[in-house]
Enzyme design. Structure first.
Site, PDB file in Angstrom:
ATOM      1  N   CYS A 134      -2.896   9.059   4.449  1.00  0.00           N
ATOM      2  CA  CYS A 134      -3.736   9.534   3.326  1.00  0.00           C
ATOM      3  C   CYS A 134      -4.971  10.305   3.795  1.00  0.00           C
ATOM      4  O   CYS A 134      -5.321  11.344   3.211  1.00  0.00           O
ATOM      5  CB  CYS A 134      -4.166   8.353   2.462  1.00  0.00           C
ATOM      6  SG  CYS A 134      -4.629   6.894   3.393  1.00  0.00           S
ATOM      7  N   HIS A 136     -10.631   8.020  -1.115  1.00  0.00           N
ATOM      8  CA  HIS A 136     -11.188   8.159   0.241  1.00  0.00           C
ATOM      9  C   HIS A 136     -12.138   9.365   0.257  1.00  0.00           C
ATOM     10  O   HIS A 136     -11.818  10.430  -0.298  1.00  0.00           O
ATOM     11  CB  HIS A 136     -10.080   8.426   1.262  1.00  0.00           C
ATOM     12  CG  HIS A 136      -9.222   7.232   1.597  1.00  0.00           C
ATOM     13  ND1 HIS A 136      -9.400   5.985   1.061  1.00  0.00           N
ATOM     14  CD2 HIS A 136      -8.167   7.116   2.462  1.00  0.00           C
ATOM     15  CE1 HIS A 136      -8.499   5.147   1.562  1.00  0.00           C
ATOM     16  NE2 HIS A 136      -7.735   5.808   2.414  1.00  0.00           N
TER      17      HIS A 136
HETATM   18  P1  NAP Z   1       1.857  -3.645  -0.473  1.00  0.00           P
HETATM   19  O1  NAP Z   1       1.100  -3.555  -1.737  1.00  0.00           O
HETATM   20  O2  NAP Z   1       1.677  -4.821   0.424  1.00  0.00           O
HETATM   21  O3  NAP Z   1       3.451  -3.498  -0.820  1.00  0.00           O
HETATM   22  C1  NAP Z   1       4.460  -3.589   0.151  1.00  0.00           C
HETATM   23  C2  NAP Z   1       5.813  -3.295  -0.474  1.00  0.00           C
HETATM   24  O4  NAP Z   1       6.818  -3.296   0.537  1.00  0.00           O
HETATM   25  C3  NAP Z   1       6.234  -4.364  -1.486  1.00  0.00           C
HETATM   26  O5  NAP Z   1       6.993  -3.761  -2.514  1.00  0.00           O
HETATM   27  C4  NAP Z   1       7.119  -5.252  -0.640  1.00  0.00           C
HETATM   28  O6  NAP Z   1       8.032  -6.000  -1.385  1.00  0.00           O
HETATM   29  C5  NAP Z   1       7.837  -4.216   0.196  1.00  0.00           C
HETATM   30  N1  NAP Z   1       8.446  -4.800   1.385  1.00  0.00           N
HETATM   31  C6  NAP Z   1       7.810  -5.398   2.412  1.00  0.00           C
HETATM   32  N2  NAP Z   1       8.709  -5.806   3.328  1.00  0.00           N
HETATM   33  C7  NAP Z   1       9.927  -5.455   2.859  1.00  0.00           C
HETATM   34  C8  NAP Z   1      11.249  -5.618   3.332  1.00  0.00           C
HETATM   35  N3  NAP Z   1      11.516  -6.225   4.472  1.00  0.00           N
HETATM   36  N4  NAP Z   1      12.273  -5.115   2.584  1.00  0.00           N
HETATM   37  C9  NAP Z   1      12.013  -4.506   1.409  1.00  0.00           C
HETATM   38  N5  NAP Z   1      10.786  -4.323   0.904  1.00  0.00           N
HETATM   39  C10 NAP Z   1       9.750  -4.800   1.629  1.00  0.00           C
HETATM   40  O7  NAP Z   1       1.560  -2.394   0.440  1.00  0.00           O
HETATM   41  P2  NAP Z   1       1.199  -0.883   0.006  1.00  0.00           P
HETATM   42  O8  NAP Z   1      -0.272  -0.737  -0.009  1.00  0.00           O
HETATM   43  O9  NAP Z   1       1.997  -0.491  -1.182  1.00  0.00           O
HETATM   44  O10 NAP Z   1       1.725  -0.096   1.288  1.00  0.00           O
HETATM   45  C11 NAP Z   1       3.095  -0.093   1.643  1.00  0.00           C
HETATM   46  C12 NAP Z   1       3.317   0.842   2.814  1.00  0.00           C
HETATM   47  O11 NAP Z   1       3.074   2.170   2.369  1.00  0.00           O
HETATM   48  C13 NAP Z   1       2.365   0.618   3.993  1.00  0.00           C
HETATM   49  O12 NAP Z   1       2.843  -0.381   4.857  1.00  0.00           O
HETATM   50  C14 NAP Z   1       2.350   1.980   4.629  1.00  0.00           C
HETATM   51  O13 NAP Z   1       3.424   2.116   5.523  1.00  0.00           O
HETATM   52  C15 NAP Z   1       2.521   2.916   3.440  1.00  0.00           C
HETATM   53  N6  NAP Z   1       1.222   3.454   3.032  1.00  0.00           N
HETATM   54  C16 NAP Z   1       0.981   4.723   3.314  1.00  0.00           C
HETATM   55  C17 NAP Z   1      -0.219   5.286   2.993  1.00  0.00           C
HETATM   56  C18 NAP Z   1      -0.492   6.678   3.382  1.00  0.00           C
HETATM   57  O14 NAP Z   1      -1.536   6.889   3.923  1.00  0.00           O
HETATM   58  N7  NAP Z   1       0.393   7.622   3.123  1.00  0.00           N
HETATM   59  C19 NAP Z   1      -1.208   4.558   2.345  1.00  0.00           C
HETATM   60  C20 NAP Z   1      -0.945   3.235   2.032  1.00  0.00           C
HETATM   61  C21 NAP Z   1       0.283   2.687   2.384  1.00  0.00           C
HETATM   62  P3  NAP Z   1       7.685  -7.496  -1.902  1.00  0.00           P
HETATM   63  O15 NAP Z   1       6.778  -7.320  -3.091  1.00  0.00           O
HETATM   64  O16 NAP Z   1       9.022  -8.052  -2.248  1.00  0.00           O
HETATM   65  O17 NAP Z   1       7.000  -8.204  -0.777  1.00  0.00           O
HETATM   66  O1  3JN Z   2      -5.969   2.073   5.371  1.00  0.00           O
HETATM   67  C1  3JN Z   2      -5.783   3.081   4.657  1.00  0.00           C
HETATM   68  O2  3JN Z   2      -6.668   3.532   3.926  1.00  0.00           O
HETATM   69  C2  3JN Z   2      -4.476   3.766   4.702  1.00  0.00           C
HETATM   70  C3  3JN Z   2      -3.406   2.876   5.215  1.00  0.00           C
HETATM   71  C4  3JN Z   2      -2.248   3.327   5.596  1.00  0.00           C
HETATM   72  C5  3JN Z   2      -1.246   2.447   6.192  1.00  0.00           C
HETATM   73  C6  3JN Z   2      -1.310   1.067   5.974  1.00  0.00           C
HETATM   74  C7  3JN Z   2      -0.386   0.234   6.586  1.00  0.00           C
HETATM   75  C8  3JN Z   2       0.586   0.744   7.408  1.00  0.00           C
HETATM   76  C9  3JN Z   2      -0.238   2.980   6.993  1.00  0.00           C
HETATM   77  C10 3JN Z   2      -0.123   4.469   7.147  1.00  0.00           C
HETATM   78  O3  3JN Z   2       0.306   5.084   6.184  1.00  0.00           O
HETATM   79  O4  3JN Z   2      -0.423   5.018   8.189  1.00  0.00           O
HETATM   80  C11 3JN Z   2       0.662   2.113   7.622  1.00  0.00           C
HETATM   81  C12 3JN Z   2       1.717   2.635   8.536  1.00  0.00           C
HETATM   82  O5  3JN Z   2       2.790   2.943   8.047  1.00  0.00           O
HETATM   83  O6  3JN Z   2       1.489   2.700   9.738  1.00  0.00           O
END
Ligand code: NAP
Ligand code: 3JN
Length: 334
Positions: free
Chosen positions: A129, A245
């Site tokens: 992000c 952010h």
């Molecule tokens: P979150 O609120 O903790 O949600 C995690 C999601 O992943 C939930 O739906 C969870 O399901 C699912 N999950 C976890 N383990 C799993 C598995 N083994 N099989 C299937 N589903 C699984 O986290 P979030 O904030 O949405 O973030 C999720 C991910 O998005 C992060 O880890 C990161 O990689 C990515 N992300 C990217 C950005 C970016 O900068 N582009 C920003 C934030 C996050 P349950 O509800 O069943 O546990």
């Molecule tokens: O902390 C933030 O503001 C953004 C978080 C992103 C994030 C959180 C957990 C795992 C990431 C990411 O998108 O880089 C990951 C990850 O996939 O490494």
């Protein structure tokens, strides 16, 4: 666009829920939706277009018959499941860091390098992000004046760390206001009434003293901009903001751009809104950017310590342009 079968992996999470919202809001041509999550979500459902759809537990065969899968279920999950999806002919748009730096995987911000989706082999990565909102602004400046170096400090909202982190911020805020000690489970220090110069909250630091979030900004910027010669240094900080952010960015260029020229270039840039009238106290704010898909830039000024550099303040919704909206834009390009 023909109707698509769309899976959302991590549909119960903070980003996944935003993905459902953006698919709905942008009227994405969804023939049918397949929400996927972990065993923990057995029996749960999500609402999409007013319909309750049961969440399925993600397995290696979940992607048969699926056209597009939007992944936001963590890096380990993406690493394991995305290749199974790709093998079944589904195109994965992955929000995690698992595939971002793989040379065979395009890392795409549509306004910057949308053409890169042409060389995908089944997986397309969505950048971090903090990187996304920065490159949307850097690209037009690079095209106009050739950027040589970027120095960025971030002020990152707590929603970027997931739902449990947001709950912790509220619980700590209530505790402090009641005169009690804040309790830390997610963050290493209190986030209420504080700033923490460490992202992520655990296993953050590498041997060079930078955090992994900081190195994501360095490496992803070069890949998206298609220019390894741009030098980038970053300091990433968590602040007690819910969503949005903010970034203080110093940009050095080969050719001098005046503040007026930069404003003009940025006012024509796709996905960018210039909010820059300091006399009227107008500049980008997280609370205004939250809920919007654009990236806002202001405080545009010439750096008085350098012959050809600019200072900028860049703000965007970390869950929308920083994650769900950018992913859906990629799906729209597909
Ligand atoms: P979150 O609120 O903790 O949600 C995690 C999601 O992943 C939930 O739906 C969870 O399901 C699912 N999950 C976890 N383990 C799993 C598995 N083994 N099989 C299937 N589903 C699984 O986290 P979030 O904030 O949405 O973030 C999720 C991910 O998005 C992060 O880890 C990161 O990689 C990515 N992300 C990217 C950005 C970016 O900068 N582009 C920003 C934030 C996050 P349950 O509800 O069943 O546990
Ligand atoms: O902390 C933030 O503001 C953004 C978080 C992103 C994030 C959180 C957990 C795992 C990431 C990411 O998108 O880089 C990951 C990850 O996939 O490494």
């Amino acid at each position: 666009m023909s109707q698509k079968v769309v899976a959302v992996a991590g549909a119960t999470g903070m980003v996944g829920r935003q993905m459902l919202h953006v698919l709905e809001e942008r009227n994405f041509p969804v023939k049918s939706l397949k929400p996927l999550a972990s065993e923990r979500s057995k029996g749960k459902s999500v609402t999409f277009r007013g319909e309750e759809i049961p969440v399925e537990v993600m397995t290696e065969s979940s992607f048969k018959g699926v056209d597009i899968a939007l992944f936001s279920a963590g890096g380990g999950t993406s690493k394991h499941f995305a290749p199974y999806a790709a093998k079944d002919g589904c195109v994965v748009v992955d929000n995690s860091s698992a595939w971002r730096m793989d040379p065979n995987v395009p890392l795409v911000v549509p306004e910057v390098n949308g053409a890169d989706i042409a060389w995908h082999e089944g997986i397309i990565a969505n950048p971090n992000c903090s990187t996304i909102q920065m490159v949307v602004v850097l690209k037009p400046l690079h095209d106009a004046a050739t950027i040589t170096r970027v120095v960025v400090s971030t002020y990152q909202a707590v929603s970027g760390a997931g739902k449990a982190a947001v709950d912790e911020m509220y619980a700590q805020t209530r505790a402090v206001l009641a005169g009690e000690e804040p309790v830390c489970h997610i963050f290493p220090h209190p986030i209420a009434f504080n700033c923490i110069p460490q992202i992520p909250q655990s296993n953050a630091f590498g041997d060079n003293g930078y955090t992994s979030e900081e190195m994501k900004m360095v490496n992803e910027t070069k890949k998206i901009m298609g220019d390894d010669s741009i030098r980038v240094t970053a300091t990433t900080v968590r602040v007690p903001v819910h969503t949005g952010h903010s970034e203080s960015v110093n940009v050095e260029t080969v050719n001098k751009l005046t503040a007026a020229q930069a404003r003009e270039v940025l006012s024509r840039a796709p996905g960018v809104i210039v909010e820059d009238d300091p006399g009227a106290q107008v500049y980008p704010l997280a609370v205004h950017a939250a809920g919007r898909g654009e990236t806002f830039v202001g405080r545009i000024r010439e750096d008085i310590s350098h012959p050809s550099a600019l200072d900028l303040w860049i703000v965007s919704d970390n869950l929308l342009k920083g994650a769900a909206y950018n992913a859906v834009q990629i799906a729209e390009l597909l």
